[in-house]
Design a protein around this motif. Structure first.
Motif, mmCIF file in Angstrom:
data_model
loop_
_atom_site.group_PDB
_atom_site.id
_atom_site.type_symbol
_atom_site.label_atom_id
_atom_site.label_comp_id
_atom_site.label_asym_id
_atom_site.label_seq_id
_atom_site.Cartn_x
_atom_site.Cartn_y
_atom_site.Cartn_z
ATOM 1 N N ALA A 118 30.770 45.170 50.862
ATOM 2 C CA ALA A 118 32.139 45.115 51.689
ATOM 3 C C ALA A 118 33.173 44.800 50.707
ATOM 4 N N LYS A 119 33.153 44.182 49.629
ATOM 5 C CA LYS A 119 34.021 43.514 48.592
ATOM 6 C C LYS A 119 34.232 44.931 47.595
ATOM 7 N N ALA A 120 33.230 45.497 47.471
ATOM 8 C CA ALA A 120 33.207 46.509 46.563
ATOM 9 C C ALA A 120 34.246 47.553 47.066
ATOM 10 N N LYS A 121 34.049 48.057 48.527
ATOM 11 C CA LYS A 121 34.922 48.866 49.060
ATOM 12 C C LYS A 121 36.513 48.385 48.972
ATOM 13 N N THR A 122 36.657 47.079 49.257
ATOM 14 C CA THR A 122 37.957 46.688 49.106
ATOM 15 C C THR A 122 38.574 46.449 47.714
ATOM 16 N N LEU A 123 37.735 46.391 46.683
ATOM 17 C CA LEU A 123 38.146 46.514 45.290
ATOM 18 C C LEU A 123 38.498 48.123 45.052
ATOM 19 N N GLN A 124 37.776 48.754 45.427
ATOM 20 C CA GLN A 124 37.916 50.435 45.357
ATOM 21 C C GLN A 124 39.254 50.849 45.653
ATOM 22 N N GLN A 125 39.553 50.512 46.870
ATOM 23 C CA GLN A 125 40.648 50.813 47.698
ATOM 24 C C GLN A 125 41.937 50.187 46.756
ATOM 25 N N GLY A 126 41.843 48.907 46.528
ATOM 26 C CA GLY A 126 42.884 48.186 45.661
ATOM 27 C C GLY A 126 43.208 48.960 44.372
ATOM 28 N N LEU A 127 42.150 49.323 43.607
ATOM 29 C CA LEU A 127 42.368 49.847 42.400
ATOM 30 C C LEU A 127 42.780 51.434 42.494
ATOM 31 N N TRP A 128 42.489 51.966 43.371
ATOM 32 C CA TRP A 128 42.768 53.372 43.452
ATOM 33 C C TRP A 128 44.363 53.512 44.134
ATOM 34 N N SER A 157 52.027 66.360 26.911
ATOM 35 C CA SER A 157 51.542 66.353 28.322
ATOM 36 C C SER A 157 49.929 66.011 28.530
ATOM 37 N N VAL A 158 49.507 65.522 29.667
ATOM 38 C CA VAL A 158 48.161 65.058 29.735
ATOM 39 C C VAL A 158 47.553 65.418 31.180
ATOM 40 N N ALA A 159 46.523 66.151 31.057
ATOM 41 C CA ALA A 159 45.894 66.685 32.235
ATOM 42 C C ALA A 159 44.980 65.511 32.700
ATOM 43 N N ILE A 160 44.817 65.234 33.887
ATOM 44 C CA ILE A 160 44.152 63.895 34.247
ATOM 45 C C ILE A 160 43.181 64.487 35.594
ATOM 46 N N ALA A 161 41.983 64.252 35.522
ATOM 47 C CA ALA A 161 41.046 64.453 36.527
ATOM 48 C C ALA A 161 40.319 63.169 36.853
ATOM 49 N N GLU A 162 40.497 62.628 38.036
ATOM 50 C CA GLU A 162 39.701 61.107 38.362
ATOM 51 C C GLU A 162 39.182 61.176 39.543
ATOM 52 N N ALA A 163 37.982 60.317 39.507
ATOM 53 C CA ALA A 163 37.394 59.921 40.869
ATOM 54 C C ALA A 163 36.864 58.404 40.870
ATOM 55 N N SER A 164 36.708 58.099 42.165
ATOM 56 C CA SER A 164 36.402 56.764 42.408
ATOM 57 C C SER A 164 35.075 56.618 43.515
ATOM 58 N N LEU A 165 34.030 56.150 43.290
ATOM 59 C CA LEU A 165 33.078 55.951 44.386
ATOM 60 C C LEU A 165 32.517 54.555 44.318
ATOM 61 N N THR A 166 31.787 54.113 45.624
ATOM 62 C CA THR A 166 31.080 53.150 45.561
ATOM 63 C C THR A 166 29.729 53.202 46.265
ATOM 64 N N VAL A 167 28.986 52.313 45.621
ATOM 65 C CA VAL A 167 27.467 52.555 46.201
ATOM 66 C C VAL A 167 27.088 50.913 45.938
ATOM 67 N N GLY A 168 26.746 50.308 47.324
ATOM 68 C CA GLY A 168 26.434 49.209 47.303
ATOM 69 C C GLY A 168 27.559 48.369 46.952
ATOM 70 N N ALA A 169 27.209 47.468 45.868
ATOM 71 C CA ALA A 169 28.243 46.430 45.428
ATOM 72 C C ALA A 169 28.979 46.834 44.307
ATOM 73 N N ILE A 170 28.805 48.131 43.782
ATOM 74 C CA ILE A 170 29.248 48.795 42.447
ATOM 75 C C ILE A 170 30.410 49.853 42.680
#
Length: 210
Positions: A118-128, A157-170
């Protein structure tokens, strides 16, 4: 591009404790980070997925990091990130960087271990949510965005592709950046990022040998 899409591999020992992490700036002791010495090894290294054919990035550190190292080296908003890591009961982190053979693209992977799923999900959203995400695209089990921006400091110029995911606490953050002189037509490498993100998700959901 086909070779890049097919050339993705999970990496354990390559970025494990034998790989030297880049030096971290000195930081004061805090309740968040504990001792400022960076860890010498990390179990997170076993979960690292890297694009095959990319080479070591000698200018960027690879290896485990503490909260202090992240806040002082890579954080764009240390005050906000300090609160996010504290609320997430941050345990440890791991960072890996690689360059494409032509040195035009840099791949960065950051893993954060939180105190719970649950804390990993919150951290993901906060960083994203710290950056504007106006060009999302679909990757299963992940948040993803791709855009081209102007880097005023480097006048390119900079081309950026980025992604974020969570699995368990990571939490895993993946980024592919490509730079070029102004006026160059750039396209974020969403195809490679999609492959890497899918493989990273698979790696995080596959039990390790430990």
């Amino acid at each position: 591009m086909t070779a890049l899409l097919l050339g993705v591999t999970a990496c354990g020992n390559e970025d494990g404790s034998s790989a030297g992490a880049g030096p971290s700036p000195a930081a004061d002791h805090s309740a968040l980070s504990g001792p400022v010495e960076r860890p010498t090894k990390s179990a997170l290294a076993e979960y690292v997925v890297l694009p095959r054919g990319f080479v070591a990035d000698t200018r960027k550190g690879t290896g485990p990091f503490t909260a202090s190292a992240f806040l002082n080296t890579w954080s764009a908003d240390p005050a906000l990130d300090r609160a996010l890591l504290l609320n997430a009961s941050f345990v440890e982190g791991y960072r890996a960087t690689r360059l494409s053979p032509d040195k035009k693209k840099r791949y960065t992977l950051q893993l954060f271990k939180a105190g719970s799923a649950a804390k990993a999900k919150t951290l993901q959203q906060g960083l994203w949510s710290q950056d504007s995400r106006q060009h999302p695209f679909a990757i299963p089990n992940a948040l993803a965005d791709a855009h081209v921006e102007y880097d005023g400091a480097a006048d390119q110029s900079v081309a950026i592709a980025e992604a974020s995911l969570t699995v368990g606490a990571i939490v895993a953050e993946l980024t592919i950046r490509e730079t070029a002189p102004l006026g160059t037509t750039l396209t974020p490498d969403t195809a490679l990022l999609t492959t890497l993100t899918k493989d990273q998700h698979t790696r995080l959901t596959t039990p390790t040998s430990n």
